[in-house]
Scaffold this motif. Structure first.
Motif, mmCIF file in Angstrom:
data_model
loop_
_atom_site.group_PDB
_atom_site.id
_atom_site.type_symbol
_atom_site.label_atom_id
_atom_site.label_comp_id
_atom_site.label_asym_id
_atom_site.label_seq_id
_atom_site.Cartn_x
_atom_site.Cartn_y
_atom_site.Cartn_z
ATOM 1 N N ASP A 213 -36.777 29.467 -39.919
ATOM 2 C CA ASP A 213 -36.050 30.511 -40.634
ATOM 3 C C ASP A 213 -34.709 29.960 -41.128
ATOM 4 O OD1 ASP A 213 -34.796 30.271 -38.217
ATOM 5 O OD2 ASP A 213 -34.837 32.395 -37.713
ATOM 6 N N ILE A 214 -33.971 30.800 -41.851
ATOM 7 C CA ILE A 214 -32.701 30.356 -42.440
ATOM 8 C C ILE A 214 -31.697 29.962 -41.361
ATOM 9 C CG2 ILE A 214 -30.717 31.111 -43.808
ATOM 10 C CD1 ILE A 214 -32.595 32.693 -45.530
ATOM 11 N N LYS B 189 -29.752 26.368 -41.102
ATOM 12 C CA LYS B 189 -28.293 26.256 -41.043
ATOM 13 C C LYS B 189 -27.834 25.552 -39.772
ATOM 14 C CE LYS B 189 -27.131 30.136 -44.006
ATOM 15 N NZ LYS B 189 -26.461 31.452 -44.108
ATOM 16 N N ASP C 139 -26.186 29.205 -48.956
ATOM 17 C CA ASP C 139 -27.305 30.125 -48.708
ATOM 18 C C ASP C 139 -28.506 29.851 -49.624
ATOM 19 O OD1 ASP C 139 -25.975 31.379 -46.666
ATOM 20 O OD2 ASP C 139 -25.084 32.918 -47.969
ATOM 21 N N ALA C 140 -28.234 29.526 -50.886
ATOM 22 C CA ALA C 140 -29.338 29.266 -51.820
ATOM 23 C C ALA C 140 -30.119 28.024 -51.401
ATOM 24 C CB ALA C 140 -28.802 29.101 -53.240
ATOM 25 N N ASP C 141 -29.405 26.962 -51.013
ATOM 26 C CA ASP C 141 -30.083 25.742 -50.557
ATOM 27 C C ASP C 141 -30.824 25.985 -49.245
ATOM 28 O OD1 ASP C 141 -29.330 24.199 -52.711
ATOM 29 O OD2 ASP C 141 -27.525 23.410 -51.744
ATOM 30 N N ALA C 142 -30.239 26.784 -48.363
ATOM 31 C CA ALA C 142 -30.897 27.081 -47.087
ATOM 32 C C ALA C 142 -32.200 27.830 -47.324
ATOM 33 C CB ALA C 142 -29.959 27.886 -46.189
ATOM 34 N N GLN C 143 -32.195 28.760 -48.280
ATOM 35 C CA GLN C 143 -33.423 29.502 -48.604
ATOM 36 C C GLN C 143 -34.491 28.560 -49.153
ATOM 37 O OE1 GLN C 143 -33.918 32.755 -47.997
ATOM 38 N NE2 GLN C 143 -36.021 32.562 -48.705
ATOM 39 N N ARG C 144 -34.094 27.652 -50.045
ATOM 40 C CA ARG C 144 -35.037 26.686 -50.623
ATOM 41 C C ARG C 144 -35.574 25.742 -49.550
ATOM 42 N NH1 ARG C 144 -34.179 21.692 -51.998
ATOM 43 N NH2 ARG C 144 -31.921 21.918 -51.959
ATOM 44 N N THR D 293 -35.846 26.289 -46.410
ATOM 45 C CA THR D 293 -36.728 27.005 -45.488
ATOM 46 C C THR D 293 -38.175 26.907 -45.961
ATOM 47 O OG1 THR D 293 -34.957 28.539 -44.912
ATOM 48 C CG2 THR D 293 -37.190 29.247 -44.437
ATOM 49 N N GLY D 294 -38.400 27.148 -47.245
ATOM 50 C CA GLY D 294 -39.759 27.044 -47.783
ATOM 51 C C GLY D 294 -40.300 25.631 -47.726
#
Length: 95
Positions: free
Chosen positions: A4-5, A9, A21-26, A28-29
């Protein structure tokens, strides 16, 4: 296993990498896709497969496991200011 995010992090913090946050979301996938592939590899039956070091059969080069002094004693003391019988000669410091 799923990432997860918060895990992304935390790992980024441990690695001292700045992640927004945007890089963490990417990430994660991407990490979940990598872990999914690793789980696929874990399903492969390798019961009868012998460990190997190359894709073609070859004999590993091996050396004799013998303890030696390296036969380099003269080379080691070659640049020493003073030496005697392949030992360093140093001034006496304790009376």
């Amino acid at each position: 296993m799923s990432v997860d995010i918060d895990t992304v992090k935390r790992v980024a913090h441990l690695a001292r990498i700045a992640v927004d946050d945007a890089d963490a979301q990417r990430m994660t996938g991407e990490l979940n896709a990598i872990l999914g592939f690793v789980e696929q590899l874990d399903e492969v039956d390798v019961a009868g497969v012998e460990p190997m070091t190359s894709v073609i059969p070859m004999e590993m080069k091996k050396r004799a496991d013998a303890v030696t002094d390296g036969d380099k004693a003269a080379d080691v003391v070659a640049n020493a200011p003073a030496s005697e019988d392949n030992f360093f000669v140093v001034p006496k410091v304790v009376e």
